[in-house]
Design a protein around this motif. Structure first.
Motif, short mmCIF file in Angstrom:
data_model
loop_
_atom_site.label_atom_id
_atom_site.label_comp_id
_atom_site.label_asym_id
_atom_site.label_seq_id
_atom_site.Cartn_x
_atom_site.Cartn_y
_atom_site.Cartn_z
N LYS A 282 -56.78 -55.45 -8.50
CA LYS A 282 -55.34 -55.25 -8.75
C LYS A 282 -54.51 -55.91 -7.67
N GLU A 283 -55.04 -55.90 -6.45
CA GLU A 283 -54.27 -56.40 -5.31
C GLU A 283 -55.03 -57.49 -4.58
N CYS A 284 -54.26 -58.33 -3.93
CA CYS A 284 -54.84 -59.39 -3.10
C CYS A 284 -55.58 -58.74 -1.91
N MET A 285 -56.76 -59.24 -1.61
CA MET A 285 -57.56 -58.70 -0.50
C MET A 285 -56.86 -58.87 0.84
N ILE A 286 -55.99 -59.89 0.95
CA ILE A 286 -55.38 -60.19 2.25
C ILE A 286 -54.00 -59.53 2.40
N CYS A 287 -53.07 -59.85 1.48
CA CYS A 287 -51.70 -59.33 1.66
C CYS A 287 -51.45 -58.03 0.88
N GLU A 288 -52.38 -57.64 0.04
CA GLU A 288 -52.30 -56.40 -0.75
C GLU A 288 -51.18 -56.40 -1.79
N CYS B 207 -55.31 -66.08 -9.58
CA CYS B 207 -55.91 -65.65 -8.31
C CYS B 207 -57.20 -66.41 -8.08
N TYR B 208 -57.83 -66.13 -6.96
CA TYR B 208 -59.11 -66.74 -6.64
C TYR B 208 -60.11 -65.63 -6.36
N VAL C 93 -58.06 -62.98 -4.20
CA VAL C 93 -57.04 -63.40 -3.25
C VAL C 93 -55.93 -64.08 -4.05
N CYS C 94 -54.67 -63.82 -3.67
CA CYS C 94 -53.55 -64.42 -4.40
C CYS C 94 -53.37 -65.89 -4.00
N PRO C 95 -52.65 -66.69 -4.81
CA PRO C 95 -52.50 -68.12 -4.49
C PRO C 95 -51.80 -68.38 -3.15
N LYS C 96 -50.92 -67.45 -2.72
CA LYS C 96 -50.22 -67.63 -1.44
C LYS C 96 -51.18 -67.52 -0.25
N CYS C 97 -52.13 -66.58 -0.35
CA CYS C 97 -53.06 -66.35 0.76
C CYS C 97 -54.29 -67.27 0.72
N TYR C 98 -54.54 -67.85 -0.43
CA TYR C 98 -55.75 -68.66 -0.59
C TYR C 98 -55.90 -69.76 0.48
N PRO C 99 -54.81 -70.48 0.85
CA PRO C 99 -54.98 -71.55 1.85
C PRO C 99 -55.48 -71.05 3.22
N LYS C 100 -55.30 -69.75 3.50
CA LYS C 100 -55.78 -69.21 4.79
C LYS C 100 -57.30 -69.23 4.87
N ILE D 49 -59.15 -68.46 -10.95
CA ILE D 49 -59.07 -67.75 -12.23
C ILE D 49 -57.64 -67.85 -12.70
N ASP D 50 -57.42 -68.40 -13.89
CA ASP D 50 -56.03 -68.61 -14.32
C ASP D 50 -55.34 -67.31 -14.71
N ASP D 51 -56.10 -66.37 -15.27
CA ASP D 51 -55.47 -65.10 -15.63
C ASP D 51 -56.49 -63.97 -15.46
N ILE D 52 -56.25 -63.16 -14.48
CA ILE D 52 -57.17 -62.06 -14.14
C ILE D 52 -57.43 -61.15 -15.35
N LYS D 53 -56.41 -60.98 -16.18
CA LYS D 53 -56.55 -60.04 -17.31
C LYS D 53 -57.51 -60.57 -18.38
N LYS D 54 -57.68 -61.88 -18.39
CA LYS D 54 -58.62 -62.44 -19.37
C LYS D 54 -60.07 -62.19 -18.93
N VAL D 55 -60.26 -62.08 -17.63
CA VAL D 55 -61.63 -61.97 -17.12
C VAL D 55 -62.04 -60.52 -16.90
N PHE D 56 -61.12 -59.72 -16.41
CA PHE D 56 -61.49 -58.36 -16.02
C PHE D 56 -60.64 -57.31 -16.72
N LEU D 57 -61.25 -56.19 -16.96
CA LEU D 57 -60.51 -55.01 -17.40
C LEU D 57 -60.49 -54.06 -16.22
N THR D 58 -59.43 -53.35 -16.05
CA THR D 58 -59.41 -52.38 -14.96
C THR D 58 -59.56 -50.99 -15.57
N ASN D 59 -60.51 -50.24 -15.11
CA ASN D 59 -60.71 -48.90 -15.67
C ASN D 59 -59.89 -47.89 -14.87
N PRO D 60 -59.80 -46.66 -15.32
CA PRO D 60 -58.93 -45.69 -14.63
C PRO D 60 -59.28 -45.48 -13.15
N ASN D 61 -60.53 -45.72 -12.78
CA ASN D 61 -60.90 -45.57 -11.37
C ASN D 61 -60.54 -46.80 -10.54
#
Ligand SMILES: [Zn+2]
Length: 218
Positions: free
Chosen positions: A156-162, A169-170, A179-186, A193-205
Motif C-alpha cells: 500500500k505504501e512506499c517502503m522508503i517515504c511511506e 511502482c517498483y 518503492v514509489c517512482p519518486k524514491c526509486y532513483p535513490k 509495475i505499471d499498476d499495482i492493482k493489476k498485480v496484487f490484491l490487498t486483503n483485510p490484513n
C-alpha cells in the motif's frame, strides 16, 4: 539403517564434486528442499546423468543416510526443452532457482511451494512471453513464494517515504516491498509495475495476494 525414498523433484542447482560426483539441490514434493549426491554420475552416458540435467522435473529415488543423501534413480518427467533453447526464459529459470534457494534454508515439506514452482516453470515453458512479462512473472513468483513462507508484504505504501502507492511502482525483492517512482532513483533496483492493482490484491490484513486472473492472463 538406510531409508529409500521416491518423490517428484525439480533440480534447482548442481555442483561438481571430486572426479565424477555431483551434488544436486532439489525442491521435492514430499520433503521440500533436499540435497543428494549422484555418485560417479559424470562418467559416460548413464540414465541418471541424462535425467538429472539442471532444471529438469524428475521422479527421483534417493537413500537417506545419516549425513548425506545418495541419489539412486531418476525418471525424467519434463526437461523444459523449449525454455532451454530460449535465453530470456532460461535466465528466468536461473532467477527463480536463485530466489527459491535464497529464501528456503531448511528442509521442510510444503506442497504449495512445490506446486507454485512447478506451475511457474510449466507456464514459462508453454507460453509465448515478452521480456517484460517474464520480469513480471519473476516478480509474481517471488511475491507468492514469500507469501507462502509467511512474510507480510506491504504494497500500500512506499517502503522508503511511506506515501500511498496509487498505481506505478517498483517491486524491490531485497526489501520485500514496493518503492514509489519518486524514491526509486535513490536505490534503482527493482522491477517496474505499471499498476499495482493489476498485480496484487490487498486483503483485510493488508498483506498481499497476487491476483490469480492476472497471472493467468500474462
Ligand atoms: Zn517513496
Amino acid at each position: 539403517m538406510f531409508t529409500h525414498h521416491r518423490t517428484q523433484a525439480i533440480i534447482l542447482d548442481d555442483k561438481q564434486v571430486g572426479e565424477a560426483d555431483r551434488i544436486f539441490t532439489f525442491y521435492t514434493k514430499d520433503f521440500g528442499k533436499i540435497t543428494a549426491t549422484g555418485r560417479s554420475i559424470r562418467k559416460g552416458k548413464s540414465k541418471l546423468k541424462m535425467n538429472t540435467q539442471l532444471f529438469s522435473f524428475s521422479e527421483i529415488e534417493f537413500i537417506q543416510g545419516r549425513k548425506n543423501n545418495t541419489l539412486t534413480d531418476a525418471v525424467l518427467l519434463s526437461s523444459f526443452r523449449k525454455t532451454k533453447n530460449n535465453l530470456a526464459k532460461l535466465s528466468l529459470f536461473y532467477r527463480i532457482a536463485e530466489t527459491t534457494l535464497s529464501f528456503i534454508k531448511e528442509q521442510e515439506k510444503d506442497e504449495k511451494i512445490f506446486n507454485l514452482l512447478l506451475e511457474t516453470l510449466q507456464e514459462v515453458e508453454e507460453k509465448n512471453l515478452s521480456k517484460e512479462k517474464l520480469k513480471i512473472m519473476w516478480c509474481a513468483y517471488t511475491f507468492r513464494l514469500l507469501y507462502f513462507l509467511g512474510y507480510k508484504l506491504y504494497t500500500k505504501e512506499c517502503m522508503i517515504c511511506e506515501e500511498k502507492i496509487e498505481a506505478e511502482c517498483y517491486f524491490n525483492p531485497e526489501g520485500k516491498g514496493v518503492v514509489c517512482p519518486k524514491c526509486y532513483p535513490k536505490n534503482p533496483t527493482g522491477i517496474y509495475i505499471d499498476d499495482i492493482k493489476k498485480v496484487f490484491l490487498t486483503n483485510p490484513n493488508r498483506c498481499i495476494k497476487i491476483t490469480k486472473s492476472y497471472i493467468n492472463n500474462i
